[in-house]
Write a protein that holds these residues in place. Structure first.
Motif, PDB file in Angstrom:
ATOM      1  N   LYS A 523       0.831  -1.208   0.000  1.00 45.37           N
ATOM      2  CA  LYS A 523       0.000   0.000   0.000  1.00 45.37           C
ATOM      3  C   LYS A 523       0.864   1.256   0.000  1.00 45.37           C
ATOM      4  O   LYS A 523       0.547   2.239  -0.675  1.00 45.37           O
ATOM      5  CB  LYS A 523      -0.919  -0.016   1.216  1.00 45.37           C
ATOM      6  N   MET A 524       1.963   1.237   0.765  1.00 44.76           N
ATOM      7  CA  MET A 524       2.843   2.399   0.800  1.00 44.76           C
ATOM      8  C   MET A 524       3.483   2.646  -0.557  1.00 44.76           C
ATOM      9  O   MET A 524       3.653   3.800  -0.981  1.00 44.76           O
ATOM     10  CB  MET A 524       3.923   2.182   1.869  1.00 44.76           C
ATOM     11  N   LYS A 525       3.849   1.575  -1.280  1.00 42.96           N
ATOM     12  CA  LYS A 525       4.405   1.740  -2.623  1.00 42.96           C
ATOM     13  C   LYS A 525       3.396   2.382  -3.557  1.00 42.96           C
ATOM     14  O   LYS A 525       3.744   3.237  -4.386  1.00 42.96           O
ATOM     15  CB  LYS A 525       4.854   0.386  -3.171  1.00 42.96           C
ATOM     16  N   LEU A 526       2.131   1.966  -3.433  1.00 41.36           N
ATOM     17  CA  LEU A 526       1.096   2.574  -4.269  1.00 41.36           C
ATOM     18  C   LEU A 526       0.942   4.052  -3.957  1.00 41.36           C
ATOM     19  O   LEU A 526       0.777   4.889  -4.861  1.00 41.36           O
ATOM     20  CB  LEU A 526      -0.236   1.839  -4.046  1.00 41.36           C
ATOM     21  N   ILE A 527       0.995   4.407  -2.676  1.00 44.69           N
ATOM     22  CA  ILE A 527       0.874   5.816  -2.297  1.00 44.69           C
ATOM     23  C   ILE A 527       2.058   6.621  -2.837  1.00 44.69           C
ATOM     24  O   ILE A 527       1.891   7.712  -3.404  1.00 44.69           O
ATOM     25  CB  ILE A 527       0.783   5.934  -0.762  1.00 44.69           C
ATOM     26  N   MET A 528       3.279   6.091  -2.681  1.00 50.03           N
ATOM     27  CA  MET A 528       4.461   6.784  -3.185  1.00 50.03           C
ATOM     28  C   MET A 528       4.419   6.923  -4.697  1.00 50.03           C
ATOM     29  O   MET A 528       4.806   7.953  -5.243  1.00 50.03           O
ATOM     30  CB  MET A 528       5.711   6.010  -2.763  1.00 50.03           C
ATOM     31  N   TRP A 531       2.204   9.779  -5.551  1.00 52.84           N
ATOM     32  CA  TRP A 531       2.861  11.065  -5.335  1.00 52.84           C
ATOM     33  C   TRP A 531       3.841  11.400  -6.456  1.00 52.84           C
ATOM     34  O   TRP A 531       3.963  12.552  -6.865  1.00 52.84           O
ATOM     35  CB  TRP A 531       3.606  11.045  -4.005  1.00 52.84           C
ATOM     36  N   LEU A 532       4.568  10.373  -6.919  1.00 52.60           N
ATOM     37  CA  LEU A 532       5.576  10.594  -7.955  1.00 52.60           C
ATOM     38  C   LEU A 532       5.004  10.590  -9.363  1.00 52.60           C
ATOM     39  O   LEU A 532       5.726  10.786 -10.334  1.00 52.60           O
ATOM     40  CB  LEU A 532       6.664   9.524  -7.845  1.00 52.60           C
ATOM     41  N   GLY A 533       3.706  10.313  -9.480  1.00 51.76           N
ATOM     42  CA  GLY A 533       3.085  10.278 -10.800  1.00 51.76           C
ATOM     43  C   GLY A 533       3.435   9.060 -11.605  1.00 51.76           C
ATOM     44  O   GLY A 533       3.411   9.089 -12.837  1.00 51.76           O
ATOM     45  N   LEU A 534       3.780   7.966 -10.905  1.00 58.48           N
ATOM     46  CA  LEU A 534       4.125   6.717 -11.587  1.00 58.48           C
ATOM     47  C   LEU A 534       2.927   5.800 -11.583  1.00 58.48           C
ATOM     48  O   LEU A 534       1.940   6.023 -10.890  1.00 58.48           O
ATOM     49  CB  LEU A 534       5.314   6.039 -10.902  1.00 58.48           C
ATOM     50  N   SER A 535       3.019   4.737 -12.344  1.00 56.35           N
ATOM     51  CA  SER A 535       1.963   3.720 -12.381  1.00 56.35           C
ATOM     52  C   SER A 535       2.580   2.383 -12.040  1.00 56.35           C
ATOM     53  O   SER A 535       3.637   2.036 -12.543  1.00 56.35           O
ATOM     54  CB  SER A 535       1.308   3.643 -13.762  1.00 56.35           C
ATOM     55  N   MET A 536       1.922   1.644 -11.152  1.00 55.71           N
ATOM     56  CA  MET A 536       2.395   0.310 -10.760  1.00 55.71           C
ATOM     57  C   MET A 536       1.369  -0.710 -11.199  1.00 55.71           C
ATOM     58  O   MET A 536       0.196  -0.621 -10.834  1.00 55.71           O
ATOM     59  CB  MET A 536       2.591   0.220  -9.246  1.00 55.71           C
TER      60      MET A 536
END
Length: 537
Positions: A523-528, A531-536
């Protein structure tokens, strides 16, 4: 012309400059604006007094590297409105340059257009020129680093080809005696080989292969097919190059090899003493990493290691908490109750399985008895048919015989019929056998059901220590005493189940804690990423 100091060649539609420029040692100013020049001669760098070079509004596509040899004299350089894409790598050597015109080169890449604009704004003060010279120095540093990195990558690629092609030395020197791949160490995996093998064995063998395969197209895509570097530069680069994890090269004085190819001072082969099972030789060797570790990879590796450390600490904490709970009165009573219930269930399953096995045995026995009865009946039928046929034949043959012979035949037939009747009375019938087997099976299941009910009615499994029990079975108002072995859990069984329950409880608590942390990290990776405008994915 040798005494000429200024040469004006403007607007002459020239496509090249005169070759004799290098023969003008006093030439200070050369102006060739508004022509069709595509190249400047390499001899331009041999004009020792040249201070100003004007070549605006031409078709220049590149500048000669020799231009940078004018580092002590050149002060003005006009190259605006040409087709240049890059400045020479050593452009920063023109330290006395005070005026630089580069605008109008729309395809310029090195330096970029913003640096060119700054250079144009510098004017006579030279501030913009200094920015371009700084950029050139940084570019050289990057180029030097890139060249060193390319050398390391090329060496690693060569060692990969050595591994794939199983290259060995001449005179019986096998591959395993001079090369070890994927040697694991504390800081990664390494290629291992004798110090001079790269230059004396590997490169000559590969160059021969490259030259052969270049003709027939057998070189694999992605493999290098040349190595245009000097030995001194390669050795210097390997000894000083460091990636994000550390040095790329190290020396091992006690390296192990799977085969031995050692020779003495006279060049004669001798066998080393095996240092360890599976290894035949110990001698000095160079070790090169199997791949370069970049900073982003090292950062990701450290992040993953930190995550593992956090998970390990949480799992250890969960383990301690679970053991503390199991040591309390509540934990002991809970585990005991579950173990008793589980023991009853397991005993019930075992008894059902035993009943199924016994029933199968009864069915097999009954089937065999039925087959025996059927075979006995068939034999009797065949014997009676044989007797009847014999009587008919006797009557047929009595024609013309005496009454004494007929009386003797009748007496024989009666005797045969009497024996058959006796055997029939002695042999049991199929129905009687089937009834007896079914009766035994029903009696067994009556015993089993009664014993299972006895287990369910026991007040406490902790006080049960019986291995068998007996009861009476009533059937057809007749009483018969039968004994049946029944599996019943005792204290040893319950203690064994308790131990397994404790282990499973501790493992479950640890796994739940691990899963919780992994889910929180996800979940923290998704939040980060948000913020960075990336897609996972």
């Amino acid at each position: 012309m040798t005494l000429c100091e200024k040469l004006n060649l403007n607007a002459n539609q020239l496509t090249q400059l005169p070759r004799g420029i290098s023969d003008m040692p006093h030439l200070r100013i050369l102006s060739a604006n508004d022509n069709e020049l595509k190249y400047l001669p390499t001899s331009i760098g041999d004009c020792p007094a040249l201070e100003r070079l004007h070549a605006s509004r031409n078709a220049l596509m590149e500048l000669p590297d020799s231009l940078t040899r004018l580092s002590k004299t050149l002060t003005n350089l006009w190259l605006d409105y040409n087709k240049l894409t890059a400045l020479p790598c050593d452009f920063h050597h023109l330290v006395y340059l005070s005026e630089l015109k580069m605008e109008g080169n729309v395809d310029m890449v090195f330096p970029t257009l913003d640096k060119i604009v700054e250079g144009g704004k510098g004017g006579g003060g030279g501030g913009g020129v200094r920015e371009v010279l700084k950029w050139s120095r940084r570019r050289l540093a990057r180029s030097w680093h890139v060249r060193r990195q390319n050398i390391v990558i090329s060496v690693i690629d060569i060692l990969k080809q050595v591994s794939k092609r199983k290259i060995g030395g001449g005179h019986g020197v096998v591959h395993e005696s001079i090369f070890e791949e994927e040697v694991e160490d504390d800081d990664g995996r390494w290629y291992q080989f004798p110090p001079n093998a790269l230059w004396n064995i590997f490169l000559p063998s590969l160059e021969s292969t490259w030259n052969t395969n270049n003709d027939d197209g057998n070189n694999k895509k992605g493999d290098i097919t040349s190595f245009p570097y000097e030995r001194r530069e390669v050795e210097s680069t390997l000894s000083s190059y460091q990636d994000a994890a550390g040095a790329i090269l190290k020396y091992n004085p006690q390296a192990r090899f799977r085969r031995c190819s050692c020779v003495n001072n006279n060049g004669k082969k001798f066998v080393c003493i095996p240092p360890k099972i599976g290894w035949m030789c110990t001698r000095p060797a160079m070790m090169v990493k199997t791949s370069i570790t970049f900073e982003r990879q090292m950062t990701e590796k450290r992040r993953q290691q930190n995550e593992r450390n956090v998970i390990d600490a949480a799992v250890a904490s969960a383990d301690r908490s679970a053991r503390r709970y199991l040591g309390t009165d509540e934990g002991i009573v809970t585990v005991r109750k579950v173990a008793e219930r589980r023991a009853v269930e397991l005993a019930h399953v075992a008894n059902v399985a035993a009943a199924d096995s016994a029933m199968k045995v009864f069915e097999d026995q009954r089937q065999r008895r039925k087959e025996q009865v059927a075979m006995s009946t068939d034999d009797d039928m065949e014997e009676r048919e044989s007797d009847d046929g014999s009587g008919d034949l006797t009557r047929t043959d009595t024609d013309g015989r005496s009454s004494d012979d007929e009386a003797e035949d009748l007496s024989s037939m009666e005797e045969t019929s009497s024996e058959a009747q006796t055997r029939k009375e002695i042999s049991p019938s199929e129905d009687s056998v089937q009834t007896a087997d079914e009766s035994k099976a029903l009696e067994y299941f009556d015993d089993f059901i009664a014993l299972a009910r006895t287990i369910e009615e026991l007040p406490s499994m902790r006080r049960v220590n019986l291995k068998q029990t007996s009861h009476s079975s009533n059937r057809d108002k007749g009483v018969s005493k039968t004994k049946s072995k029944l599996i019943i859990a005792d204290d040893d069984d319950i203690r064994e189940i308790e131990a397994k329950l404790r282990e499973k409880f501790i493992e479950k608590e640890a796994e739940e804690r691990r899963s919780t942390i992994l889910e929180n990290n996800r979940k923290m990776k998704l939040i980060m990423s948000g913020w960075l405008g990336l897609s996972m994915e």
